[in-house]
Scaffold this motif. Structure first.
Motif, mmCIF file in Angstrom:
data_model
loop_
_atom_site.group_PDB
_atom_site.id
_atom_site.type_symbol
_atom_site.label_atom_id
_atom_site.label_comp_id
_atom_site.label_asym_id
_atom_site.label_seq_id
_atom_site.Cartn_x
_atom_site.Cartn_y
_atom_site.Cartn_z
ATOM 1 N N THR A 1 39.724 52.789 38.740
ATOM 2 C CA THR A 1 39.776 51.315 38.828
ATOM 3 C C THR A 1 38.800 50.961 37.667
ATOM 4 O OG1 THR A 1 39.712 51.360 41.058
ATOM 5 C CG2 THR A 1 39.016 49.257 40.182
ATOM 6 N N LEU A 2 39.413 49.982 36.763
ATOM 7 C CA LEU A 2 38.521 49.554 35.561
ATOM 8 C C LEU A 2 38.362 48.077 35.557
ATOM 9 C CD1 LEU A 2 41.015 51.375 32.828
ATOM 10 C CD2 LEU A 2 38.909 52.502 33.905
ATOM 11 N N VAL A 3 37.077 47.949 35.418
ATOM 12 C CA VAL A 3 36.677 46.680 35.448
ATOM 13 C C VAL A 3 35.995 46.317 34.123
ATOM 14 C CG1 VAL A 3 35.192 44.833 36.357
ATOM 15 C CG2 VAL A 3 36.428 46.430 37.915
ATOM 16 N N ASN B 1 41.889 35.578 27.887
ATOM 17 C CA ASN B 1 43.261 35.197 27.989
ATOM 18 C C ASN B 1 44.239 35.972 27.027
ATOM 19 O OD1 ASN B 1 43.218 33.425 30.249
ATOM 20 N ND2 ASN B 1 42.137 31.893 28.758
ATOM 21 N N ILE B 2 43.773 37.365 26.762
ATOM 22 C CA ILE B 2 44.444 37.885 25.715
ATOM 23 C C ILE B 2 44.731 39.378 26.245
ATOM 24 C CG2 ILE B 2 43.825 39.338 23.582
ATOM 25 C CD1 ILE B 2 42.433 37.046 22.437
ATOM 26 N N GLU B 3 45.746 39.853 25.960
ATOM 27 C CA GLU B 3 46.434 41.183 26.181
ATOM 28 C C GLU B 3 45.226 42.255 25.632
ATOM 29 O OE1 GLU B 3 50.481 41.560 26.345
ATOM 30 O OE2 GLU B 3 50.338 43.862 25.842
ATOM 31 N N VAL C 1 45.613 41.645 30.861
ATOM 32 C CA VAL C 1 45.269 40.511 30.295
ATOM 33 C C VAL C 1 44.024 39.534 30.808
ATOM 34 C CG1 VAL C 1 46.234 37.940 29.928
ATOM 35 C CG2 VAL C 1 47.671 39.980 30.009
ATOM 36 N N THR C 2 43.177 39.223 30.030
ATOM 37 C CA THR C 2 41.928 38.863 30.436
ATOM 38 C C THR C 2 41.882 37.571 31.192
ATOM 39 O OG1 THR C 2 41.224 38.200 28.239
ATOM 40 C CG2 THR C 2 40.547 40.161 28.878
ATOM 41 N N ASP C 3 41.008 37.257 31.985
ATOM 42 C CA ASP C 3 40.974 35.731 32.560
ATOM 43 C C ASP C 3 40.170 35.017 31.577
ATOM 44 O OD1 ASP C 3 38.372 36.447 33.060
ATOM 45 O OD2 ASP C 3 38.613 37.004 35.175
ATOM 46 N N ASP C 4 39.933 33.740 32.358
ATOM 47 C CA ASP C 4 39.183 32.605 31.631
ATOM 48 C C ASP C 4 37.923 32.964 31.083
ATOM 49 O OD1 ASP C 4 41.483 31.132 31.673
ATOM 50 O OD2 ASP C 4 40.581 29.789 33.349
ATOM 51 N N GLN C 5 37.340 34.093 32.060
ATOM 52 C CA GLN C 5 35.988 34.416 31.668
ATOM 53 C C GLN C 5 35.979 35.743 30.688
ATOM 54 O OE1 GLN C 5 36.492 33.169 34.944
ATOM 55 N NE2 GLN C 5 35.522 31.314 33.703
ATOM 56 N N GLY C 6 37.136 36.123 30.262
ATOM 57 C CA GLY C 6 37.169 37.217 29.360
ATOM 58 C C GLY C 6 37.113 38.614 30.332
ATOM 59 N N ALA C 7 37.243 38.533 31.615
ATOM 60 C CA ALA C 7 37.272 39.697 32.372
ATOM 61 C C ALA C 7 38.647 40.199 32.962
ATOM 62 C CB ALA C 7 36.280 39.516 33.654
ATOM 63 N N PHE C 8 38.708 41.542 33.501
ATOM 64 C CA PHE C 8 39.924 41.714 33.918
ATOM 65 C C PHE C 8 39.599 43.094 34.832
ATOM 66 C CE2 PHE C 8 39.360 44.581 30.253
ATOM 67 C CZ PHE C 8 39.354 45.794 30.584
ATOM 68 N N ARG C 9 40.590 43.468 35.636
ATOM 69 C CA ARG C 9 40.451 44.635 36.535
ATOM 70 C C ARG C 9 41.786 45.069 36.541
ATOM 71 N NH1 ARG C 9 37.430 45.662 41.017
ATOM 72 N NH2 ARG C 9 38.678 46.826 42.791
#
Lengths: 507, 264
Positions: free
Chosen positions: A222-224, A231-233, A258-266
């Motif tokens: 699991t990558l966080v 919002n970038i791939e 794709v990152t969310d508005d805060q620049g985070a992804f999971r």
């Protein structure tokens, strides 16, 4: 021709009746025509029919080469390519019957007969040629869509002509892929830098079942990630202990988040398949990292464009140097190949014929073949191309120059001598003006040819843009190849125009 | 005065073009040489300025034997003999001016002429010669762009540049139609009568011969078979003409009128 037409109106006097001639040609095509006096026509028809039949039998033998006996071969041939073998058999029979009918008509009408029989022979060769040259229009149409993407890239390659500087955002996590060794400490979120946390930090790589060859999936990680640009791939990459980096694929697709508005992804990824060398001992640490790339700054010329321009310049100069050497070396030789200069004695005529023969042989060998030899001789690169083009240019220019020398009018030379001019003055005023414009004209024409030739001489290692082009084509880099093709086309077109203009003014 | 004594020419292939030819040309004569093709007219004219080397004989001109002249002297001799040709013999790809200037080559130094550098006097002289022949508008055109008559006028201008005392004209009008023939021969007549140049000219047509010649020599098979002055030409009989032109005389005569009718 007119005479023959007249002859054909004259009645053929023969003791054979029309049916006899017909039957004779039925037994052996062309025999009927021969015995009634049309020997040439008979031989021609016999040769045409014979070669058609021979080719037909050869194709049957070719396609049924594993079968024994002609019957079996023929059956196989009909089985595999019924269209061709039945159609061409029909055509052959038609030709055969038409030849017999032609013999009949030759006697009956007392003339040569029509040209229908020759049309049927033409049709026969067309059908045979279609099969021998493996023409496959169906495939051509069916697979046209496959050709469109590379074709469109070649036709409009300019996307590959520019590139940008790349800015990278990167977060990295260490993974232990062996039983032994210290388990890496998981990353913690960072304050203002991109980070990547993997859980767990120890796992197993995907492996291959030794019996079935199926892929056994490895541990799911699991990558966080955080602090990336929003919002970038974001692509997930893997780096093995040897330092090889590759983008992880799952079910044929590259893995990315794709990152969310805060620049985070999971995201969850399966540890990829990676062959560990048997010699490897001790703990093996891999890295997984998330990568964002962004084009920044002004567009600039891509490597492909820069290389193309460089090679194009090289190509033009290759053509120029080859022409230059060709001119210098062919001028003396062209005098040896000019009949009016060498007509003096038997020895000089011998030299004349020898020179002409050698030059004709050299000229009949294509520059590409000369390039193959030159590459062995002086190694890969533009010099090999120059050597090849020079050799061919000498032969070609010698022919043109010597014809210009042969075309010199002795009248003006006599007139200049009559004014009291000495030898040098006579050459300057009587000879050179007659030769100069054909010489310049032929030289420019040759330069034009040489540049055109040097664009493709690189295909066999002779340097220049062809060398680059063939590499791009082999790498399936159709956009870059397209840039090279465009440059070749534009250069050749400009050169063609310029050389035609100059020559038109000279002649 | 040109004195030709026992002139013979045998070519390398054994052809005897001239056989023991002797005659005298006084200064100021308009001498026409007549005879069939191959009778030796061209060889005779070319022997006079040694474009063709004579085999035997002398050509005495102003006391020197041209036939025996050294090469260095020959250049000086040649420039006194302006020559014009049946096919004009211009360098077709050179301009009219360059062709005319070539007539001056016997006077200028080799080094300068190679770079087309001629003294101012020579350039003025060329302009004058070109103007005299009515070619001023054509000065910078290429020779091949000119009509036949214009090209022959360039040939005359080139000969004028030599400041010649003698004009050798080898069938100067054989490539031109009758009207132009009169124009060109008119120029030669002008040079003969106004400039006092001796003209030696080969011609084919009897009417042109009668109109322009002051003296005539008939050649047949390399020998002189007829000689006469202006008065004798006017009264020249068919038989005499036949002697020169042989059995073909009538055909030549008929052919001439037919040709002229065509051209007219």
């Amino acid at each position: 021709m007119a005479e023959r037409t007249l002859q054909s109106r004259i009645e053929v006097k023969t003791k054979f009746s029309p049916p006899v001639a017909g039957v004779a040609s039925f037994v052996l095509p062309g025999l009927g025509q021969m015995i009634v006096g049309q020997v040439y026509r008979g031989i021609l028809l016999l040769l045409a029919f014979g070669s058609g039949l021979g080719i037909y039998v050869w194709r049957i033998a070719e396609i049924g080469r594993r079968e024994v006996g002609f019957g079996a071969k023929f059956g196989k041939a009909i089985d595999l390519e019924p269209m061709f073998f039945i159609l061409s058999l029909v055509v052959l029979v038609i030709v055969w019957l038409l030849i017999a009918y032609d013999a009949y008509r030759c006697v009956q009408q007392g003339k040569r007969g029509g040209s229908g029989v020759f049309l049927s022979i033409l049709a026969m060769f067309f059908v045979l040629g279609w099969q021998i040259s493996q023409i496959d229009v169906v495939r051509m149409v069916r697979e046209a869509p496959d050709a469109l993407p590379p074709l469109s890239k070649v036709l409009w390659p300019w996307k590959a002509a520019i590139e940008y500087d790349i800015e990278k955002e990167l977060g990295d996590a260490r993974i232990l892929a062996t039983e032994e060794g210290d388990i890496p400490v998981p990353n913690v979120p960072l304050a203002d830098e991109p980070y990547l946390i993997a859980t767990p930090t120890q796992g197993e790589l995907s492996t291959q079942d030794p019996d079935t060859g199926e892929l056994i999936p490895g541990t799911i990680l699991t990558l966080v990630g955080g602090n990336f640009r929003p919002n970038i791939e974001t692509a997930i990459w893997w780096k093995d202990p040897n330092g090889n980096e590759f983008q992880i694929r799952q079910e044929g697709q590259y893995v990315s988040a794709v990152t969310d508005d805060q620049g985070a992804f999971r995201i969850e990824v399966i540890m990829p398949y990676r062959l560990t060398p048997p010699s490897a001992v001790g703990p093996l640490y891999h890295d997984v990292f998330a990568l964002q790339t962004r084009e920044i700054g002004r567009p600039k010329a891509s490597e492909a464009l820069r290389l193309t321009v460089e090679r194009m310049i090289e190509t033009i100069f290759m053509g120029m140097m080859a022409t230059f050497f060709g001119i210098i070396l062919s001028i003396p030789v062209s005098f040896l190949a000019a009949r009016n200069i060498m007509g003096g004695s038997r020895i000089t005529m011998g030299i004349y014929f020898l020179t002409r023969t050698i030059m004709n042989i050299i000229r009949s060998i294509e520059p590409l073949i000369w390039a193959l030899i030159a590459v062995v001789w002086v190694g890969l690169g533009p010099f090999a191309g120059i050597v090849a083009l020079t050799i061919h240019s000498i032969a070609a220019l010698t022919k043109l120059y010597s014809e210009a020398i042969e075309g010199i009018d002795p009248g003006p030379i006599e007139a200049v001598r009559a004014t009291g001019a000495n030898t040098l003055q006579t050459i300057m005023y009587g000879v050179i003006p007659q030769m100069i414009s054909p010489f310049i004209s032929f030289s420019i024409y040759r330069w034009d040819i040489n540049v055109r030739m040097s664009t493709i001489i690189g295909l066999v290692g002779g340097g220049g843009i062809g060398f680059l082009l063939v590499q791009y084509i082999r790498l399936l880099d159709y956009r870059s190849a397209g840039i090279a093709v465009w440059f070749i086309a534009v250069t050749v077109a400009i050169l063609d125009y310029v050389s035609a203009e100059i020559r038109a003014r000279l002649i | 005065m040109i004195e030709i004594k026992n002139l013979s020419k045998t070519y390398a292939d054994g052809t005897q073009a001239l056989k023991d030819v002797s005659f005298t040309v006084e200064d100021g004569q308009f001498l026409v040489v007549i005879g069939l093709s191959g009778s030796g007219k061209s060889t005779l004219l070319r022997c006079i300025n040694r474009l063709v080397e004579p085999t035997e004989g002398q050509i005495i001109w102003n006391g020197t034997d041209i036939a025996a002249a050294e090469i260095a002297d020959l250049r000086k001799i040649r420039r006194s003999f302006g020559m014009i040709f049946q096919h004009f013999n211009l360098v077709k790809r050179s301009t009219v001016l360059t062709n005319v200037m070539a007539g001056r080559l016997g006077y200028v130094s080799t080094a300068k002429s190679i770079f087309h550098r001629f003294p101012k006097g020579d350039r003025d002289m060329a302009a004058a010669a070109i103007e005299r022949l009515g070619l001023t508008d054509q000065t910078n055109k290429l020779a091949r762009e000119l009509s036949g008559g214009q090209q022959q006028r360039v040939g005359i201008a080139r000969a004028l540049m030599q400041e010649p005392q003698v004009i050798l004209a080898d069938e100067p009008v054989a490539s031109l139609d009758p009207v132009l023939a009169h124009t060109i021969l008119g120029y030669l007549e002008q040079l003969n009568q106004e400039d006092g140049m001796t003209v030696i000219c080969s011609l084919h047509y009897l009417d042109l011969i009668q109109r322009y010649a002051s003296h005539v020599i008939g050649l047949r098979d390399g020998r002189i078979v007829w000689q006469g002055d202006s008065a004798a030409i006017q009264t020249m009989t068919d038989k005499e003409f036949k002697d020169i032109y042989g059995e073909e005389a009538e055909r030549v005569s008929a052919g001439r009128s037919a040709t002229e009718a065509d051209r007219g």
